[in-house]
Design a protein around this motif. Structure first.
Motif, PDB file in Angstrom:
ATOM      1  N   UNK A  94       0.860  -1.176   0.000  1.00 47.87           N
ATOM      2  CA  UNK A  94       0.000   0.000   0.000  1.00 47.87           C
ATOM      3  C   UNK A  94       0.898   1.228   0.000  1.00 47.87           C
ATOM      4  N   UNK A  95       1.149   1.813  -1.178  1.00 47.05           N
ATOM      5  CA  UNK A  95       2.047   2.966  -1.263  1.00 47.05           C
ATOM      6  C   UNK A  95       1.626   4.118  -0.354  1.00 47.05           C
ATOM      7  N   UNK A  96       0.326   4.344  -0.225  1.00 43.26           N
ATOM      8  CA  UNK A  96      -0.150   5.434   0.630  1.00 43.26           C
ATOM      9  C   UNK A  96       0.308   5.236   2.078  1.00 43.26           C
ATOM     10  N   UNK A  97       0.126   4.025   2.617  1.00 45.78           N
ATOM     11  CA  UNK A  97       0.538   3.770   3.996  1.00 45.78           C
ATOM     12  C   UNK A  97       2.052   3.800   4.149  1.00 45.78           C
ATOM     13  N   UNK A  98       2.777   3.347   3.126  1.00 47.67           N
ATOM     14  CA  UNK A  98       4.240   3.417   3.190  1.00 47.67           C
ATOM     15  C   UNK A  98       4.690   4.875   3.266  1.00 47.67           C
ATOM     16  N   UNK A  99       4.083   5.734   2.454  1.00 51.21           N
ATOM     17  CA  UNK A  99       4.427   7.153   2.496  1.00 51.21           C
ATOM     18  C   UNK A  99       4.083   7.746   3.860  1.00 51.21           C
ATOM     19  N   UNK A 110       2.338  19.550   5.058  1.00 54.73           N
ATOM     20  CA  UNK A 110       2.400  18.673   3.877  1.00 54.73           C
ATOM     21  C   UNK A 110       1.699  17.342   4.164  1.00 54.73           C
ATOM     22  N   UNK A 111       1.880  16.828   5.368  1.00 57.17           N
ATOM     23  CA  UNK A 111       1.205  15.592   5.742  1.00 57.17           C
ATOM     24  C   UNK A 111      -0.313  15.779   5.704  1.00 57.17           C
ATOM     25  N   UNK A 112      -0.769  16.906   6.227  1.00 53.14           N
ATOM     26  CA  UNK A 112      -2.205  17.204   6.218  1.00 53.14           C
ATOM     27  C   UNK A 112      -2.740  17.311   4.793  1.00 53.14           C
TER      28      UNK A 112
END
Length: 186
Positions: A94-99, A110-112
Protein backbone atom coordinates in the motif's frame (compact mmCIF):
# COMPACT_ATOMS: atom_id res chain seq x y z
CA UNK A 1 -6.47 -15.16 -5.73
CA UNK A 2 -5.37 -14.87 -9.30
CA UNK A 3 -6.73 -12.79 -12.11
CA UNK A 4 -7.54 -16.03 -13.91
CA UNK A 5 -9.91 -17.06 -11.12
CA UNK A 6 -11.55 -13.63 -11.11
CA UNK A 7 -12.11 -13.99 -14.86
CA UNK A 8 -13.57 -17.49 -14.37
CA UNK A 9 -15.98 -15.96 -11.87
CA UNK A 10 -17.04 -13.26 -14.32
CA UNK A 11 -17.46 -15.76 -17.17
CA UNK A 12 -19.65 -18.03 -15.07
CA UNK A 13 -22.55 -15.65 -15.71
CA UNK A 14 -22.11 -15.84 -19.48
CA UNK A 15 -19.71 -15.32 -22.38
CA UNK A 16 -17.74 -12.07 -22.56
CA UNK A 17 -15.06 -10.49 -24.70
CA UNK A 18 -11.81 -9.21 -23.23
CA UNK A 19 -13.26 -5.71 -23.57
CA UNK A 20 -16.41 -6.75 -21.63
CA UNK A 21 -14.27 -8.29 -18.89
CA UNK A 22 -12.20 -5.13 -18.62
CA UNK A 23 -15.33 -2.98 -18.31
CA UNK A 24 -16.69 -5.18 -15.54
CA UNK A 25 -13.35 -5.01 -13.73
CA UNK A 26 -13.31 -1.21 -14.04
CA UNK A 27 -16.86 -0.69 -12.82
CA UNK A 28 -17.58 -3.38 -10.26
CA UNK A 29 -14.68 -5.57 -9.35
CA UNK A 30 -12.04 -2.82 -9.14
CA UNK A 31 -12.93 -2.31 -5.50
CA UNK A 32 -11.21 -5.60 -4.67
CA UNK A 33 -9.18 -6.51 -7.77
CA UNK A 34 -7.34 -4.46 -10.36
CA UNK A 35 -5.87 -5.46 -13.70
CA UNK A 36 -5.15 -3.76 -16.97
CA UNK A 37 -6.40 -4.95 -20.35
CA UNK A 38 -3.07 -6.50 -21.35
CA UNK A 39 -3.07 -8.71 -18.22
CA UNK A 40 -6.64 -9.75 -18.99
CA UNK A 41 -5.70 -10.87 -22.50
CA UNK A 42 -2.56 -12.68 -21.26
CA UNK A 43 -4.69 -14.46 -18.66
CA UNK A 44 -7.30 -15.43 -21.25
CA UNK A 45 -4.59 -16.88 -23.51
CA UNK A 46 -3.17 -18.90 -20.60
CA UNK A 47 -6.64 -20.02 -19.53
CA UNK A 48 -7.34 -21.23 -23.05
CA UNK A 49 -4.09 -23.22 -23.02
CA UNK A 50 -5.17 -24.80 -19.71
CA UNK A 51 -8.55 -25.71 -21.19
CA UNK A 52 -10.50 -23.45 -18.82
CA UNK A 53 -12.01 -21.23 -21.52
CA UNK A 54 -12.81 -21.38 -25.18
CA UNK A 55 -13.67 -18.59 -27.56
CA UNK A 56 -15.80 -17.89 -30.54
CA UNK A 57 -14.72 -15.28 -33.07
CA UNK A 58 -17.44 -12.75 -33.78
CA UNK A 59 -17.08 -11.07 -37.15
CA UNK A 60 -17.79 -7.33 -37.04
CA UNK A 61 -18.17 -5.16 -40.12
CA UNK A 62 -17.23 -1.80 -38.65
CA UNK A 63 -14.64 -3.00 -36.09
CA UNK A 64 -12.00 -5.69 -35.83
CA UNK A 65 -13.32 -9.17 -35.15
CA UNK A 66 -13.60 -9.99 -31.45
CA UNK A 67 -13.17 -13.12 -29.41
CA UNK A 68 -15.98 -13.94 -27.02
CA UNK A 69 -14.85 -16.26 -24.24
CA UNK A 70 -16.90 -18.80 -22.32
CA UNK A 71 -16.17 -21.34 -19.60
CA UNK A 72 -15.46 -24.95 -20.38
CA UNK A 73 -16.41 -27.74 -17.99
CA UNK A 74 -12.77 -27.82 -16.91
CA UNK A 75 -12.99 -24.07 -16.21
CA UNK A 76 -16.15 -24.53 -14.14
CA UNK A 77 -14.40 -27.28 -12.15
CA UNK A 78 -11.38 -25.05 -11.53
CA UNK A 79 -13.63 -22.18 -10.42
CA UNK A 80 -15.46 -24.47 -7.97
CA UNK A 81 -12.15 -25.85 -6.66
CA UNK A 82 -10.82 -22.34 -6.10
CA UNK A 83 -14.05 -21.10 -4.50
CA UNK A 84 -13.97 -23.97 -1.98
CA UNK A 85 -10.46 -22.97 -0.75
CA UNK A 86 -10.14 -20.58 2.15
CA UNK A 87 -9.16 -17.21 0.71
CA UNK A 88 -5.74 -15.81 1.37
CA UNK A 89 -5.48 -12.01 1.48
CA UNK A 90 -2.69 -10.77 -0.73
CA UNK A 91 -1.49 -7.53 -2.14
CA UNK A 92 -0.54 -5.96 1.14
CA UNK A 93 1.57 -3.37 -0.68
CA UNK A 94 0.00 0.00 0.00
CA UNK A 95 2.05 2.97 -1.26
CA UNK A 96 -0.15 5.43 0.63
CA UNK A 97 0.54 3.77 4.00
CA UNK A 98 4.24 3.42 3.19
CA UNK A 99 4.43 7.15 2.50
CA UNK A 100 2.50 7.94 5.66
CA UNK A 101 4.80 5.69 7.69
CA UNK A 102 7.79 7.85 6.76
CA UNK A 103 5.98 11.19 6.58
CA UNK A 104 7.74 12.67 9.58
CA UNK A 105 10.37 13.70 7.01
CA UNK A 106 7.96 16.39 5.71
CA UNK A 107 6.09 19.15 7.48
CA UNK A 108 2.78 18.53 9.24
CA UNK A 109 1.17 20.90 6.72
CA UNK A 110 2.40 18.67 3.88
CA UNK A 111 1.21 15.59 5.74
CA UNK A 112 -2.20 17.20 6.22
CA UNK A 113 -2.37 18.01 2.51
CA UNK A 114 -1.66 14.36 1.61
CA UNK A 115 -4.27 13.12 4.08
CA UNK A 116 -6.85 15.68 2.92
CA UNK A 117 -6.39 14.51 -0.68
CA UNK A 118 -6.74 10.91 0.51
CA UNK A 119 -9.90 11.85 2.41
CA UNK A 120 -11.41 13.24 -0.80
CA UNK A 121 -10.50 10.07 -2.70
CA UNK A 122 -12.09 7.91 -0.01
CA UNK A 123 -15.23 10.08 0.03
CA UNK A 124 -15.50 9.72 -3.76
CA UNK A 125 -15.11 5.93 -3.62
CA UNK A 126 -17.52 5.67 -0.71
CA UNK A 127 -20.14 7.77 -2.52
CA UNK A 128 -19.88 5.51 -5.58
CA UNK A 129 -20.16 2.32 -3.51
CA UNK A 130 -23.09 3.66 -1.48
CA UNK A 131 -24.80 4.73 -4.72
CA UNK A 132 -24.45 1.18 -6.05
CA UNK A 133 -25.74 -0.25 -2.78
CA UNK A 134 -28.80 2.05 -2.91
CA UNK A 135 -29.49 1.11 -6.55
CA UNK A 136 -29.47 -2.55 -5.52
CA UNK A 137 -31.50 -1.97 -2.32
CA UNK A 138 -28.57 -3.36 -0.36
CA UNK A 139 -28.63 -2.56 3.35
CA UNK A 140 -25.24 -1.94 4.95
CA UNK A 141 -24.51 -3.70 7.21
CA UNK A 142 -26.35 -6.74 5.94
CA UNK A 143 -28.97 -8.13 8.29
CA UNK A 144 -28.57 -11.74 9.44
CA UNK A 145 -31.48 -12.81 7.24
CA UNK A 146 -30.08 -11.12 4.11
CA UNK A 147 -30.05 -14.37 2.11
CA UNK A 148 -33.69 -14.99 2.98
CA UNK A 149 -34.40 -11.45 1.74
CA UNK A 150 -32.85 -12.31 -1.64
CA UNK A 151 -29.38 -10.81 -1.24
CA UNK A 152 -27.01 -12.70 -3.54
CA UNK A 153 -23.45 -13.55 -2.62
CA UNK A 154 -21.99 -11.18 -5.19
CA UNK A 155 -23.37 -8.38 -2.99
CA UNK A 156 -21.11 -9.43 -0.10
CA UNK A 157 -18.13 -7.76 -1.76
CA UNK A 158 -20.12 -4.56 -2.32
CA UNK A 159 -21.11 -4.48 1.34
CA UNK A 160 -17.47 -5.10 2.29
CA UNK A 161 -16.37 -2.21 0.06
CA UNK A 162 -18.84 0.20 1.68
CA UNK A 163 -17.83 -0.84 5.18
CA UNK A 164 -14.12 -0.71 4.33
CA UNK A 165 -14.40 2.79 2.88
CA UNK A 166 -16.37 3.95 5.93
CA UNK A 167 -13.63 2.56 8.17
CA UNK A 168 -10.89 4.21 6.12
CA UNK A 169 -12.77 7.52 6.16
CA UNK A 170 -13.03 7.35 9.95
CA UNK A 171 -9.32 6.50 10.19
CA UNK A 172 -8.22 9.31 7.82
CA UNK A 173 -10.36 11.87 9.66
CA UNK A 174 -8.93 10.74 13.00
CA UNK A 175 -5.36 10.94 11.68
CA UNK A 176 -6.02 14.47 10.40
CA UNK A 177 -7.39 15.41 13.83
CA UNK A 178 -4.28 13.98 15.54
CA UNK A 179 -1.97 16.03 13.30
CA UNK A 180 -4.05 19.18 13.76
CA UNK A 181 -3.92 18.70 17.53
CA UNK A 182 -0.12 18.54 17.28
CA UNK A 183 -0.12 21.91 15.47
CA UNK A 184 -2.30 23.39 18.23
CA UNK A 185 0.15 22.15 20.90
CA UNK A 186 3.16 23.84 19.25
Amino acid sequence: MTLQHVILGMLRRGPKSGYDLNKQLETTIRFFWEADISRIYRSLRSMQEQGWVEFETVVQDDSPNKKVYSLTEQGRSELKRWLAEPGKPSGSNNPFLAQLHFSDAISIQEQLHVLTVRREEVLESLAELERRARLQDLPVPLPHDALEQGVTRDKFSLEYGVRRMRLELDWVENTIAVLRADIDVD
